[in-house]
Design an enzyme around this catalytic site. Structure first.
Site, PDB file in Angstrom:
ATOM      1  N   HIS A  94      34.051  43.366  31.640  1.00 18.17           N
ATOM      2  CA  HIS A  94      35.184  42.675  31.012  1.00 18.17           C
ATOM      3  C   HIS A  94      35.364  43.214  29.588  1.00 18.17           C
ATOM      4  O   HIS A  94      34.628  42.831  28.677  1.00 18.17           O
ATOM      5  CB  HIS A  94      34.939  41.167  30.948  1.00 18.17           C
ATOM      6  CG  HIS A  94      34.852  40.499  32.278  1.00 18.17           C
ATOM      7  ND1 HIS A  94      35.950  40.318  33.092  1.00 18.17           N
ATOM      8  CD2 HIS A  94      33.787  39.967  32.951  1.00 18.17           C
ATOM      9  CE1 HIS A  94      35.580  39.688  34.209  1.00 18.17           C
ATOM     10  NE2 HIS A  94      34.282  39.477  34.147  1.00 18.17           N
ATOM     11  N   HIS A 104      35.089  46.339  38.717  1.00 18.60           N
ATOM     12  CA  HIS A 104      33.997  45.801  39.528  1.00 18.60           C
ATOM     13  C   HIS A 104      33.530  46.876  40.495  1.00 18.60           C
ATOM     14  O   HIS A 104      34.338  47.660  41.005  1.00 18.60           O
ATOM     15  CB  HIS A 104      34.473  44.575  40.315  1.00 18.60           C
ATOM     16  CG  HIS A 104      33.632  44.265  41.521  1.00 18.60           C
ATOM     17  ND1 HIS A 104      34.012  44.641  42.796  1.00 18.60           N
ATOM     18  CD2 HIS A 104      32.426  43.661  41.641  1.00 18.60           C
ATOM     19  CE1 HIS A 104      33.075  44.252  43.657  1.00 18.60           C
ATOM     20  NE2 HIS A 104      32.106  43.661  42.984  1.00 18.60           N
ATOM     21  N   ASN A 106      30.194  47.567  43.599  1.00 15.04           N
ATOM     22  CA  ASN A 106      29.040  47.019  44.309  1.00 15.04           C
ATOM     23  C   ASN A 106      28.661  47.973  45.433  1.00 15.04           C
ATOM     24  O   ASN A 106      29.539  48.464  46.154  1.00 15.04           O
ATOM     25  CB  ASN A 106      29.395  45.636  44.884  1.00 15.04           C
ATOM     26  CG  ASN A 106      28.311  45.099  45.801  1.00 15.04           C
ATOM     27  OD1 ASN A 106      28.358  45.310  47.008  1.00 15.04           O
ATOM     28  ND2 ASN A 106      27.356  44.409  45.225  1.00 15.04           N
ATOM     29  N   ARG A 108      25.456  48.151  48.497  1.00 13.70           N
ATOM     30  CA  ARG A 108      24.396  47.284  49.008  1.00 13.70           C
ATOM     31  C   ARG A 108      23.904  47.745  50.381  1.00 13.70           C
ATOM     32  O   ARG A 108      24.596  48.466  51.108  1.00 13.70           O
ATOM     33  CB  ARG A 108      24.887  45.847  49.081  1.00 13.70           C
ATOM     34  CG  ARG A 108      26.136  45.682  49.927  1.00 13.70           C
ATOM     35  CD  ARG A 108      26.743  44.299  49.788  1.00 13.70           C
ATOM     36  NE  ARG A 108      27.945  44.146  50.611  1.00 13.70           N
ATOM     37  CZ  ARG A 108      29.167  44.486  50.207  1.00 13.70           C
ATOM     38  NH1 ARG A 108      29.353  44.965  49.010  1.00 13.70           N
ATOM     39  NH2 ARG A 108      30.201  44.333  51.014  1.00 13.70           N
ATOM     40  N   HIS A 143      42.461  55.880  42.137  1.00 17.13           N
ATOM     41  CA  HIS A 143      42.522  56.108  43.580  1.00 17.13           C
ATOM     42  C   HIS A 143      42.248  57.568  43.943  1.00 17.13           C
ATOM     43  O   HIS A 143      41.743  57.840  45.040  1.00 17.13           O
ATOM     44  CB  HIS A 143      43.866  55.634  44.131  1.00 17.13           C
ATOM     45  CG  HIS A 143      43.910  54.151  44.338  1.00 17.13           C
ATOM     46  ND1 HIS A 143      43.511  53.555  45.517  1.00 17.13           N
ATOM     47  CD2 HIS A 143      44.267  53.138  43.506  1.00 17.13           C
ATOM     48  CE1 HIS A 143      43.626  52.243  45.416  1.00 17.13           C
ATOM     49  NE2 HIS A 143      44.087  51.964  44.198  1.00 17.13           N
TER      50      HIS A 143
END
Length: 304
Positions: A94, A104, A106, A108, A143
């Site tokens: 932020h 953001h 992630n 996993r 993108h």
């Protein structure tokens, strides 16, 4: 298998933290090591009150338990009753400046096990961009890097995971996307372990390439109270998504994870205003009208 993935994720956390500290130029990530009572733990790293970054977190976790929580078994009932291990790196940045988007990412890995049966494993992850005062060239760049991360893998991967991202980061009650998308993939195992792991690494390794140039271009733009107030208002949408729809948040809370680390993704400040309406023709209005809808950003880049 697990050690291979864990080693990569720890190194990715280090690399991203170094890259973001370099861009901020002042603040550093503070590390908090923690253990989960039911098994596992992690290292949470938070940077606060920097020159560029108001609050950012880059978390690594490796947790395990005796049974999968409801957020994981709802779509895959065959996982019910299996023990699990889950590990990943998750981050949210932020910035102070409303012209620098929130980002953001992630990546996993999950493994679900049951005595007498083969383990079920899969990879997931991705990244998305949430601008407040967006620039088309930034969206195109984001993108283009995402597309590059998918090159060399199954044909159509970018299109598939870009569409999945648009569908996933969507606030149904607001009828708008959270931002301008990126990539989202889950339950990835059909390519085999080596190829699936390579793809997760390609996505994770491309995050800084996607985000840092945008941060560099926009962090020096002057802004005032109006832009700051709109940024805080739009951050409210970010909070709404994370608390209502985000699978990672739900998984962490339902599995008894560490609340401080799970909610690290929330901004330090946000605001809500009753029935707020943007003025037609304003930059604030352009965000909703032109950017918070799925678009072919690669085609826009070709067209200029």
């Amino acid at each position: 298998m697990l050690e291979q993935v864990k080693s990569y994720l720890l190194s990715l956390q280090d690399e991203i933290c170094r890259g973001l500290e370099a861009q901020d130029g002042k603040a550093v990530f503070v590390e908090d090591l923690w253990q989960k009572e039911s098994g596992g733990g992690g290292r949470t790293r938070v940077l606060a009150d920097g020159v560029v970054i108001e609050k950012g977190g880059v978390n690594f976790s490796h947790v395990f338990g005796d049974s999968m929580p409801a957020s994981a078994t709802q779509a895959r009932p065959e996982l019910a009753g299996r023990s699990y291990q889950a590990m990943g790196v998750s981050l949210v940045i932020h910035p102070w400046n409303p012209y620098v988007p929130t980002s953001h990412a992630n990546v996993r890995f999950f493994m679900a096990e049951k005595e007498g049966e083969e383990p079920i494993w899969w990879f997931g992850g991705g990244y998305d961009l949430t601008p407040f005062y967006p620039f088309e060239e930034d969206c195109v760049h984001w993108h283009q890097v995402a597309h590059g991360a998918c090159e060399g893998f199954a044909e159509g991967s970018y299109d598939k995971f870009k569409e999945w991202c648009d569908d996933y980061f969507y606030l149904k009650h607001r009828d708008e996307t959270r931002g301008v998308g990126g990539l989202f993939f889950d339950d990835l195992n059909e390519w085999g372990f080596d190829e699936s792991f390579s793809f997760m690494k390609s996505v994770g390794n491309s995050y800084l390439e996607a985000y840092v140039p945008i941060m560099q271009r926009r962090k020096g733009i002057e802004y005032g109270d109006q832009e700051r107030a709109f940024q805080l208002y739009r951050r409210g949408r970010y909070v709404e998504f994370n608390l209502v729809f985000d699978r990672g948040t739900l998984f962490g809370l339902q599995s008894g994870g560490r609340t401080e680390s799970i909610l690290m993704s929330l901004p330090p400040l946000a605001r809500w205003e009753y029935n707020y309406q943007t003025e037609p023709g304003s930059p604030e209005h352009a965000l909703v009208e032109r950017f918070l809808k799925p678009r072919n950003w690669l085609e826009l880049g070709v067209d200029g």
